[in-house]
Write an enzyme that holds these catalytic residues in place. Structure first.
Site: not given
Length: 439
Positions: A68, A270-271, A313, A337-338
């Site tokens: 956001e 990884p998220r 990064e 998000n793509p």
């Protein structure tokens, strides 16, 4: 007896799916979050300011986390160009670090106070915002009520509401209306989101599109990029980004399936980087060689997986490939998000669970820039096809760029919708004598 406002707030917390401890005591809420925040600034969460308020018009802007925050950066810069002070609150250490690195000289940053009466009252009384603009999916009842009581307009930008949240709020129509009608304006991402906000009591509601479409590509260190490109050499690459638990195992399986054919390097991001130790152990147990960014490991011809366990990064990792699988879409619901991989020249692959980015995926798929896959076998086939078929890969990349260009424009629509609220503040700011910050 519990007051009507307290019952509304309590129900709002249940609907939002968050813990109820703040309603009992802000200190219980503080204890529950210890270890997740900047200890030196923990009192900010109780509404105590750590910086001085500048003289003149000030808008409180809130972004929940990193995604956001990045989405609203162009909007913040436009408000600053109009000489309006920005108080930016976020909820995580990671987002605070991002603000420090990219917006340090442009905003005042504080951690968002707990949605509890006294911290919120303390926070608003000190900062005296002229308006509040939020980019957040949750609804915070106490904050909404306190701002409304003081006549401070509350505007929600880049607004969306998930299938699950809409179903929950719809079960409590009168409570939803009592809260949602307190918003002065909702600027929604899509027609569906706009319809849902209207159904829940918000008015007026307009549609802008997704502000993330108007952001710049994530940056990277050019020297680090050059180093890794040299180490990778002629090897084929693909990336799996923003992955969640269960998806890393799928990525390892895909790598092992394709390795005899391609000898490729797999980039795994990884998220949540704090899971990196467990992910590395799982991959090593499967017989794979892992290099980690956090250790500054070199990429050798023997490296199977480049584990991107650093923060901020993504621009580096996506510039090392032209194929990106976006996670939280196979083993989890909602998607990620793509738009970043599309704008950085990647053919986008995703599982079917993409409700949180439904419009973006629909547009990318329709234009040919993204493809939905259903399982590990289909993912392996799609990655292999794109690796060996340069023409098909480039066509997807170009289609993704075209889709991104068509999706742009949300920022200008958002600023235009905000003008009735920000233009008077700009006039006031330009009439305000220049002075040092005051309390």
């Amino acid at each position: 007896m519990t007051s009507g406002l307290a019952r509304t707030a309590l129900l709002g917390y249940r609907l939002a799916g968050v813990a109820l401890y703040p309603l009992a005591s802000p200190y219980l809420g503080y204890r529950a979050m210890k270890g997740k925040e900047d200890r030196a600034r923990r009192l900010e969460r109780l509404g105590y300011a750590s910086l001085a308020r500048p003289r003149g018009p000030l808008v409180w802007v809130h972004a929940a986390s990193v995604g956001e925050t990045i989405a609203i950066m162009p909007m913040i810069r436009e408000l600053r160009r109009r000489e309006i002070h920005i108080l930016l609150t976020t909820g995580t250490v990671t987002s605070a670090n991002l603000v420090q690195s990219r917006l340090a000289d442009e905003v005042i940053h504080q951690y968002v106070p707990l949605d509890v009466k006294f911290p919120i009252k303390r926070f608003i009384a000190y900062w005296k915002p002229d308006a509040c603009i939020t980019a957040e999916s949750e609804i915070w009842p106490t904050t909404l009520s306190e701002l409304a009581r003081r006549g401070i307009p509350q505007i929600r930008v880049n607004a969306r509401i998930s299938d699950r949240s809409f179903a929950r709020w719809s079960n409590y129509g009168s409570v939803a209306e009592a809260l949602f009608e307190k918003m002065a304006l909702v600027i929604a991402q899509s027609d569906l989101d706009a319809e849902r906000f209207r159904d829940l009591g918000a008015w007026p509601v307009i549609v802008s599109g997704n502000l993330k479409s108007d952001t710049d590509p994530p940056p990277c260190d050019e020297d680090v990029l050059a180093r890794y490109r040299k180490e990778i050499g002629d090897r084929k690459t693909w990336a799996a980004i923003s992955t969640f638990d269960g998806e890393e195992k799928i990525v390892g399986t895909v790598h092992r399936t394709l390795k005899p054919k391609n000898g490729q390097l797999t980039i795994l991001v990884p998220r949540h980087p704090d899971r990196a130790d467990a992910i590395e152990a799982m991959l090593k147990e499967a017989g794979l060689t892992v290099a980690r960014r956090s250790r500054n490991d070199s990429l050798t011809p023997e490296t199977d997986i480049f584990l991107g366990d650093s923060i901020g990064e993504m621009g580096l990792y996506l510039r090392l490939t032209e194929i990106a699988f976006v996670g939280k879409s196979l083993s989890q619901q909602g998607g990620q998000n793509p738009l970043e991989p599309a704008m950085l020249g990647c053919a986008v692959l995703s599982g079917p669970q993409v409700q949180n980015f439904r419009d973006a995926y629909q547009h990318l798929v329709r234009k040919g820039g993204a493809r939905i896959i259903k399982d590990a076998e289909m993912l392996a086939k799609a990655v292999y096809y794109l690796m060996i078929n340069d023409l098909a890969r480039r066509k997807m990349v170009d289609s993704g760029h075209d889709a991104m260009e068509e999706m742009r424009g949300a920022l200008s629509k958002t600023i235009k919708a905000l003008e009735p609220y920000i233009n008077p503040l700009t006039v006031s700011a330009r009439l305000q004598p220049k002075a040092a910050a005051v309390r």
